[in-house]
Design an enzyme around this catalytic site. Sequence first.
Site, PDB file in Angstrom:
ATOM      1  CB  SER A 139      74.347  45.334  64.688  1.00 34.71           C
ATOM      2  OG  SER A 139      75.207  46.320  65.213  1.00 34.71           O
ATOM      3  NE  ARG A 176      77.162  49.276  57.307  1.00 34.24           N
ATOM      4  CZ  ARG A 176      76.181  48.446  57.623  1.00 34.24           C
ATOM      5  NH1 ARG A 176      75.491  47.861  56.674  1.00 34.24           N
ATOM      6  NH2 ARG A 176      75.879  48.197  58.872  1.00 34.24           N
ATOM      7  CD  GLU A 212      72.283  36.540  61.199  1.00 35.85           C
ATOM      8  OE1 GLU A 212      73.149  36.146  61.983  1.00 35.85           O
ATOM      9  OE2 GLU A 212      72.275  37.693  60.704  1.00 35.85           O
ATOM     10  CD  GLU A 254      70.610  38.834  56.530  1.00 30.10           C
ATOM     11  OE1 GLU A 254      71.686  38.541  55.973  1.00 30.10           O
ATOM     12  OE2 GLU A 254      70.554  39.450  57.612  1.00 30.10           O
ATOM     13  N   GLY A 288      77.994  42.663  61.455  1.00 30.55           N
ATOM     14  CA  GLY A 288      79.076  41.693  61.374  1.00 30.55           C
ATOM     15  C   GLY A 288      80.088  41.765  62.501  1.00 30.55           C
ATOM     16  CG  ASP A 317      72.062  47.793  57.252  1.00 33.62           C
ATOM     17  OD1 ASP A 317      71.450  48.809  57.603  1.00 33.62           O
ATOM     18  OD2 ASP A 317      72.932  47.242  57.953  1.00 33.62           O
ATOM     19  CB  THR A 318      70.272  44.173  51.913  1.00 35.52           C
ATOM     20  OG1 THR A 318      69.110  43.573  52.485  1.00 35.52           O
ATOM     21  CG2 THR A 318      71.512  43.594  52.576  1.00 35.52           C
TER      22      THR A 318
END
Length: 383
Positions: free
Chosen positions: A144, A352, A265, A252, A146, A272-273
């Site tokens: 997750s 984050r 994906e 995505e 990245g 998140d986005t």
Amino acid sequence: MIGFSKLGKEFVISAQRKGQYVVACDSYAGAPAMQVADESEIFSMLDGEALEGVVRKHRPDIIVPEIEAIRTECLYDFEKEGIQVVPSARAVNFTMNRKAIRDLAAKELGLKTANYFYAKSLEELKEAAEKIGYPCVVKPLMSSSGKGQSLVKSADELEHAWEYGCNGSRGDIKELIIEEFIKFDSEITLLTVTQKDGPTLFCPPIGHVQKGGDYRESFQPAHIEPAHLKEAQEMAEKVTRALTGAGLWGVEFFLSHENGVYFSELSPRPHDTGMVTLAGTQNLNEFELHLRAVLGLPIPSIKQEHIGASAVILSSISSQEYPDYRGLEEVTKEEDTYLRIFGKPTTRVNRRMGVVLCYAPLDGDLDALRDKTKRIAAKVEVC
């Protein structure tokens, strides 16, 4: 609720507003969703016996996973007993690693994806790279944010990519996927809602920027040619229908002016986005949409009401103590701006820790709004 962090926190709030009683489960104390849930449990999500024990103790009507690293075979058993798994045990099982979902999309459903191979050893990775060519992308099958992802530009970088990928893998899967590098012009998230009794719905497309495979900013609506949007919606509906179940999915895509739309994906949960929807860009944000779909409540329509942008607040320090924040007053001075601090109890460099959200009228300047959001987020310091 299993493995609920910052996104889970927002979902818990939405669920409680609809009268739901929530037990948040995670592997560490003080996880963001635990701070607002009715009860909480702490255990390894990969411990099948512990997971079963918690389910027997609380006897939930619905199990809502938020992470990939779960003993998914247990979810099949719970579903057979009549417990609703979100979106379904099949969906969680297929999306817990990139191998299952990529093979489903590319081989079974015929969706356009990057060329790819799998590697269980460094030697297999080297052989696959020769077939794919350079540059190529190497990722863990399960990860997750990245973690473990590399852009490999030459054979000399493969050994590092192998070690980095294995170290960044979640759970106990030690296998990597190596992909063709797609020369895309942009990438989008298409939030897709599947319902128990109703048509599949789509949110306006969300553009996003990643660094090292990790989300840094998002904005809505993303510019996309109508034909490409239709193609992406058809792909999203096809793959979510094959996975079955009700809920919101983050699908995505890569967009190329020359070659069209590539499936990238999929996450069977809020994305998140999609936090940009907390800025009031839609009549219902992604967490409200997920909850309605899960509970089988009607969703009359999804309407865009503002343009919006999000930018993350990153930590520059590592600490095992609960962090403080400077610059919050700078954020609250701004018009049409929201601040969300996630409430994570510890931090590390580039983790984050929160997000700034800005909105403007539908006819506003989206590029200017993105610049404003990033400028404001940069004022917040984690200390």
